[in-house]
Enzyme design. Structure first.
Site, PDB file in Angstrom:
ATOM      1  N   LYS A   1       0.466  -1.400   0.073  1.00  0.00           N
ATOM      2  CA  LYS A   1      -0.239   0.138  -0.195  1.00  0.00           C
ATOM      3  C   LYS A   1       0.486   1.007  -0.014  1.00  0.00           C
ATOM      4  O   LYS A   1       0.167   1.985  -1.246  1.00  0.00           O
ATOM      5  CB  LYS A   1      -1.305  -0.158   1.253  1.00  0.00           C
ATOM      6  CG  LYS A   1      -2.011  -0.952   1.357  1.00  0.00           C
ATOM      7  CD  LYS A   1      -3.035  -1.093   2.661  1.00  0.00           C
ATOM      8  CE  LYS A   1      -2.319  -1.908   3.057  1.00  0.00           C
ATOM      9  NZ  LYS A   1      -2.218  -3.177   3.260  1.00  0.00           N
ATOM     10  N   ILE A   2       2.429   1.712   0.896  1.00  0.00           N
ATOM     11  CA  ILE A   2       2.913   2.509   1.390  1.00  0.00           C
ATOM     12  C   ILE A   2       3.580   2.430  -0.396  1.00  0.00           C
ATOM     13  O   ILE A   2       3.598   3.518  -0.866  1.00  0.00           O
ATOM     14  CB  ILE A   2       3.406   2.449   1.990  1.00  0.00           C
ATOM     15  CG1 ILE A   2       2.434   2.664   3.687  1.00  0.00           C
ATOM     16  CG2 ILE A   2       4.388   3.536   2.762  1.00  0.00           C
ATOM     17  CD1 ILE A   2       3.223   2.245   4.965  1.00  0.00           C
TER      18      ILE A   2
ATOM     19  N   GLU B   1      14.889   2.037  17.824  1.00  0.00           N
ATOM     20  CA  GLU B   1      14.393   3.254  18.513  1.00  0.00           C
ATOM     21  C   GLU B   1      13.734   2.599  19.552  1.00  0.00           C
ATOM     22  O   GLU B   1      13.153   4.097  19.715  1.00  0.00           O
ATOM     23  CB  GLU B   1      13.521   3.785  16.716  1.00  0.00           C
ATOM     24  CG  GLU B   1      12.200   3.007  16.734  1.00  0.00           C
ATOM     25  CD  GLU B   1      11.489   3.222  15.739  1.00  0.00           C
ATOM     26  OE1 GLU B   1      12.342   3.282  14.291  1.00  0.00           O
ATOM     27  OE2 GLU B   1       9.995   2.598  15.951  1.00  0.00           O
TER      28      GLU B   1
ATOM     29  N   CYS C   1       8.993  -2.290   2.452  1.00  0.00           N
ATOM     30  CA  CYS C   1       8.612  -3.737   3.159  1.00  0.00           C
ATOM     31  C   CYS C   1       8.618  -3.677   4.747  1.00  0.00           C
ATOM     32  O   CYS C   1       9.193  -3.386   5.677  1.00  0.00           O
ATOM     33  CB  CYS C   1      10.456  -4.429   2.215  1.00  0.00           C
ATOM     34  SG  CYS C   1      11.621  -4.396   3.051  1.00  0.00           S
ATOM     35  N   PRO C   2       8.221  -5.102   5.234  1.00  0.00           N
ATOM     36  CA  PRO C   2       7.805  -5.328   6.534  1.00  0.00           C
ATOM     37  C   PRO C   2       9.464  -5.559   6.907  1.00  0.00           C
ATOM     38  O   PRO C   2       9.955  -6.307   5.766  1.00  0.00           O
ATOM     39  CB  PRO C   2       6.806  -6.503   6.318  1.00  0.00           C
ATOM     40  CG  PRO C   2       6.655  -7.031   5.287  1.00  0.00           C
ATOM     41  CD  PRO C   2       7.213  -6.315   4.032  1.00  0.00           C
TER      42      PRO C   2
ATOM     43  N   ASP D   1       9.729  -7.294  -5.214  1.00  0.00           N
ATOM     44  CA  ASP D   1       8.461  -7.355  -4.654  1.00  0.00           C
ATOM     45  C   ASP D   1       8.065  -8.218  -4.469  1.00  0.00           C
ATOM     46  O   ASP D   1       7.508  -9.288  -5.289  1.00  0.00           O
ATOM     47  CB  ASP D   1       7.391  -5.920  -4.380  1.00  0.00           C
ATOM     48  CG  ASP D   1       6.366  -7.109  -3.160  1.00  0.00           C
ATOM     49  OD1 ASP D   1       5.710  -7.659  -3.169  1.00  0.00           O
ATOM     50  OD2 ASP D   1       5.667  -5.980  -2.516  1.00  0.00           O
TER      51      ASP D   1
ATOM     52  N   THR E   1      11.799   4.149   5.479  1.00  0.00           N
ATOM     53  CA  THR E   1      10.383   4.560   6.385  1.00  0.00           C
ATOM     54  C   THR E   1       9.569   3.162   7.164  1.00  0.00           C
ATOM     55  O   THR E   1       8.655   3.533   7.461  1.00  0.00           O
ATOM     56  CB  THR E   1       9.256   5.478   5.663  1.00  0.00           C
ATOM     57  OG1 THR E   1       9.042   5.149   4.941  1.00  0.00           O
ATOM     58  CG2 THR E   1      10.129   6.716   5.138  1.00  0.00           C
ATOM     59  N   SER E   2      10.585   2.094   6.668  1.00  0.00           N
ATOM     60  CA  SER E   2       9.905   1.075   6.864  1.00  0.00           C
ATOM     61  C   SER E   2      10.560   0.463   8.397  1.00  0.00           C
ATOM     62  O   SER E   2       9.235   1.023   9.325  1.00  0.00           O
ATOM     63  CB  SER E   2       9.873  -0.278   5.733  1.00  0.00           C
ATOM     64  OG  SER E   2      11.051  -0.271   6.191  1.00  0.00           O
ATOM     65  N   ARG E   3      10.487  -0.033   8.437  1.00  0.00           N
ATOM     66  CA  ARG E   3      11.344  -0.823   9.615  1.00  0.00           C
ATOM     67  C   ARG E   3      12.970  -0.519  10.564  1.00  0.00           C
ATOM     68  O   ARG E   3      13.393  -0.845   9.262  1.00  0.00           O
ATOM     69  CB  ARG E   3      10.370  -1.912  10.636  1.00  0.00           C
ATOM     70  CG  ARG E   3       9.591  -1.800  10.098  1.00  0.00           C
ATOM     71  CD  ARG E   3       9.022  -1.519  11.879  1.00  0.00           C
ATOM     72  NE  ARG E   3       7.319  -1.592  12.364  1.00  0.00           N
ATOM     73  CZ  ARG E   3       6.871  -0.636  12.169  1.00  0.00           C
ATOM     74  NH1 ARG E   3       6.569   0.723  11.128  1.00  0.00           N
ATOM     75  NH2 ARG E   3       5.174  -0.565  12.377  1.00  0.00           N
TER      76      ARG E   3
ATOM     77  N   HIS F   1      10.244   8.180  13.938  1.00  0.00           N
ATOM     78  CA  HIS F   1       9.358   7.807  13.322  1.00  0.00           C
ATOM     79  C   HIS F   1       7.815   7.992  13.669  1.00  0.00           C
ATOM     80  O   HIS F   1       7.416   8.298  14.002  1.00  0.00           O
ATOM     81  CB  HIS F   1       9.101   5.913  14.479  1.00  0.00           C
ATOM     82  CG  HIS F   1       8.668   5.246  13.910  1.00  0.00           C
ATOM     83  ND1 HIS F   1       9.255   3.807  13.671  1.00  0.00           N
ATOM     84  CD2 HIS F   1       6.828   5.187  13.182  1.00  0.00           C
ATOM     85  CE1 HIS F   1       7.819   3.080  13.637  1.00  0.00           C
ATOM     86  NE2 HIS F   1       6.911   3.723  12.474  1.00  0.00           N
TER      87      HIS F   1
HETATM   88  P1  NAI Z   1       2.113  -4.085   2.932  1.00  0.00           P
HETATM   89  O1  NAI Z   1       1.798  -5.020   3.536  1.00  0.00           O
HETATM   90  O2  NAI Z   1       0.508  -3.395   1.983  1.00  0.00           O
HETATM   91  O3  NAI Z   1       3.081  -3.674   1.922  1.00  0.00           O
HETATM   92  C1  NAI Z   1       4.182  -4.406   2.203  1.00  0.00           C
HETATM   93  C2  NAI Z   1       5.013  -4.667   0.852  1.00  0.00           C
HETATM   94  O4  NAI Z   1       6.315  -5.595   0.836  1.00  0.00           O
HETATM   95  C3  NAI Z   1       4.095  -6.496   0.536  1.00  0.00           C
HETATM   96  O5  NAI Z   1       3.731  -5.936  -0.898  1.00  0.00           O
HETATM   97  C4  NAI Z   1       5.066  -7.840   0.592  1.00  0.00           C
HETATM   98  O6  NAI Z   1       4.684  -8.323  -0.598  1.00  0.00           O
HETATM   99  C5  NAI Z   1       6.517  -6.982   0.373  1.00  0.00           C
HETATM  100  N1  NAI Z   1       7.399  -7.628   0.886  1.00  0.00           N
HETATM  101  C6  NAI Z   1       7.196  -8.297   1.268  1.00  0.00           C
HETATM  102  N2  NAI Z   1       8.549  -8.743   1.844  1.00  0.00           N
HETATM  103  C7  NAI Z   1       9.310  -8.179   0.972  1.00  0.00           C
HETATM  104  C8  NAI Z   1      10.785  -8.719   0.419  1.00  0.00           C
HETATM  105  N3  NAI Z   1      11.306  -9.676   1.197  1.00  0.00           N
HETATM  106  N4  NAI Z   1      11.298  -7.766  -0.189  1.00  0.00           N
HETATM  107  C9  NAI Z   1      10.472  -7.083  -0.776  1.00  0.00           C
HETATM  108  N5  NAI Z   1       9.090  -6.552  -0.202  1.00  0.00           N
HETATM  109  C10 NAI Z   1       8.472  -7.714  -0.092  1.00  0.00           C
HETATM  110  O7  NAI Z   1       2.832  -2.692   3.425  1.00  0.00           O
HETATM  111  P2  NAI Z   1       2.733  -1.539   3.476  1.00  0.00           P
HETATM  112  O8  NAI Z   1       1.481  -0.941   4.363  1.00  0.00           O
HETATM  113  O9  NAI Z   1       2.869  -0.871   2.455  1.00  0.00           O
HETATM  114  O10 NAI Z   1       3.528  -0.496   5.074  1.00  0.00           O
HETATM  115  C11 NAI Z   1       5.136  -1.305   4.880  1.00  0.00           C
HETATM  116  C12 NAI Z   1       5.943  -1.091   6.111  1.00  0.00           C
HETATM  117  O11 NAI Z   1       5.735  -0.189   6.503  1.00  0.00           O
HETATM  118  C13 NAI Z   1       5.528  -1.772   7.518  1.00  0.00           C
HETATM  119  O12 NAI Z   1       5.725  -3.243   7.272  1.00  0.00           O
HETATM  120  C14 NAI Z   1       5.201  -1.246   8.637  1.00  0.00           C
HETATM  121  O13 NAI Z   1       6.877  -1.932   8.876  1.00  0.00           O
HETATM  122  C15 NAI Z   1       6.200   0.584   7.652  1.00  0.00           C
HETATM  123  N6  NAI Z   1       4.948   0.892   8.402  1.00  0.00           N
HETATM  124  C16 NAI Z   1       6.268   2.612   8.583  1.00  0.00           C
HETATM  125  C17 NAI Z   1       5.439   3.674   9.823  1.00  0.00           C
HETATM  126  C18 NAI Z   1       5.701   5.037   9.537  1.00  0.00           C
HETATM  127  O14 NAI Z   1       5.414   5.612  10.597  1.00  0.00           O
HETATM  128  N7  NAI Z   1       7.413   4.579   8.728  1.00  0.00           N
HETATM  129  C19 NAI Z   1       4.126   3.664   9.140  1.00  0.00           C
HETATM  130  C20 NAI Z   1       2.646   2.756   8.612  1.00  0.00           C
HETATM  131  C21 NAI Z   1       4.065   1.859   8.551  1.00  0.00           C
END
Ligand code: NAI
Length: 339
Positions: free
Chosen positions: A154-155, A263, A205-206, A174, A232-234, A295
């Site tokens: 999504k992001i 963090e 990615c997560p 991905d 901005t992921s983790r 964050h």
């Molecule tokens: P999402 O679940 O919609 O998308 C994650 C994508 O990463 C999926 O398409 C998945 O197939 C892909 N993925 C999984 N393993 C992978 C790998 N080994 N290599 C490449 N891609 C891979 O999640 P969304 O909503 O896009 O969020 C992504 C991440 O952003 C979250 O898991 C979270 O860690 C982080 N996040 C950070 C925030 C912040 O405030 N900085 C707030 C919200 C989320």
């Protein structure tokens, strides 16, 4: 149902009060982080709400379960701070907020990118000192640059859309290519090709066992010499020590981080009067081409309202029909981890 809300922040209180009042739930705000030392504060609360900085490790979950908790309502999309295997074993339902505003995080990633590129953070400090010289502030056109996006959920998808607006070429990696990204011309390539060709790399990615330290010494060595890296992921997706080594060698052009491996001991608190104990983090802060935010990617009004409402909705569903009543996409199960 009573909900114990750990790491409760003043900005959340009016949003949760309003959502809980509409749904008829009682809230127990707990300022402290969830840890083994603070589980007692939730005793008797069937639902416990965790923030990303809370500790959801196995001993903590066992203590919560023993105190009567049956639902963990995460105020986040990410769930890497919770031992899902142990939650499953205990029969604890774990619900999250899978999407609250992908725009908030994607736009923040772009903010870091543009700030670093055009050195807005340095220009801001300079003009306040009446230094109007431009030396050292030269950036580059985003137009026609190649951006590598790791994770196009999504992001990542929103980030790709914004970058397409700038006229960037987008490469992505991905395991599950996103049709919406393919439709906007994003090209999926192996990681090695993404590393070799990208001027900017943005991580979306997560954090999982597979992505832990994905950006390590070898990955950094495979990237373009003055690459810009945005995370901005983790924090755990990047090996911070390897990143510092690459920064010291001048191998990386710029780094924008909204997250950091350790963090939990730093972010979401005012430590401005305390000596920082984390020497790795302190070293990161010394680089002029590193920009760190604590964050705050999720931190928009729209996102915070959505987080409060969805968290309360998850509790309402659980209180009415248990785990099966919670929206399937909100439930965190082992299947999400093992794929
Ligand atoms: P999402 O679940 O919609 O998308 C994650 C994508 O990463 C999926 O398409 C998945 O197939 C892909 N993925 C999984 N393993 C992978 C790998 N080994 N290599 C490449 N891609 C891979 O999640 P969304 O909503 O896009 O969020 C992504 C991440 O952003 C979250 O898991 C979270 O860690 C982080 N996040 C950070 C925030 C912040 O405030 N900085 C707030 C919200 C989320």
């Amino acid at each position: 149902m009573e909900i114990a809300i750990y790491s409760a922040k003043p900005y959340e209180v009016p949003l949760f009060d309003a959502a809980a009042a509409r749904a008829g739930h009682t809230l127990r705000y707990i300022e402290a982080k969830l840890s083994l030392a603070t589980t007692e504060l939730a005793r008797g609360a069937p639902a416990v709400s965790l923030f990303v900085s809370d500790d959801g490790s196995a001993p903590v979950l066992r203590a919560l379960h023993a105190g009567g908790t049956r639902l963990l309502a995460l105020r986040s999309a990410g769930f890497n701070h919770v031992d899902i295997a142990e939650a499953t074993r205990l029969g604890l339902t774990v619900a999250r907020v899978p999407a609250y505003s992908p725009y908030a995080v994607a736009e923040h990633a772009i903010a870091l990118m543009l700030t670093l590129n055009r050195k807005v953070h340095r220009a801001f400090a300079r003009t306040r000192e009446q230094n109007f010289a431009l030396d050292g502030l030269m950036g580059f056109d985003m137009h026609a640059k190649t951006v590598g996006v790791i994770g196009t959920g999504k992001i990542g998808e929103v980030a790709c859309g914004i970058l397409r607006g700038f006229g960037c070429n987008i490469l992505a990696f991905d395991p599950h290519p996103n049709p919406a990204c393919l439709a906007m011309g994003v090209r999926y390539v192996p990681l090695a090709e993404l590393y070799a060709a990208s001027d900017i790399i943005s991580v979306h990615c997560p954090l999982t066992p597979t992505t832990k330290h994905l950006i390590n010494t070898a990955a950094l060595a495979a990237m373009k010499p003055s690459v810009m890296i945005i995370n901005t992921s983790r924090g755990g997706v990047i090996d911070t020590r390897a990143l510092i080594a690459a920064l010291k060698r001048g191998r990386v052009g710029a780094v924008g981080l909204d997250v950091y491996e350790e963090e939990g001991d730093l972010f979401f608190r005012d430590l401005s009067t305390a000596p920082l104990q984390d020497d790795v983090f302190v070293r990161l802060l010394t680089f002029p081409n590193v920009l760190i935010t604590a964050h705050q990617g999720f931190f928009t009004r729209e996102a915070c309202e959505a987080i409060a409402q969805t968290t309360i909705d998850n509790v309402s569903a659980f209180s009415q029909g248990g785990a099966t009543a919670v929206a399937a996409s909100h439930l965190v199960t082992m299947k999400l981890i093992t794929g």
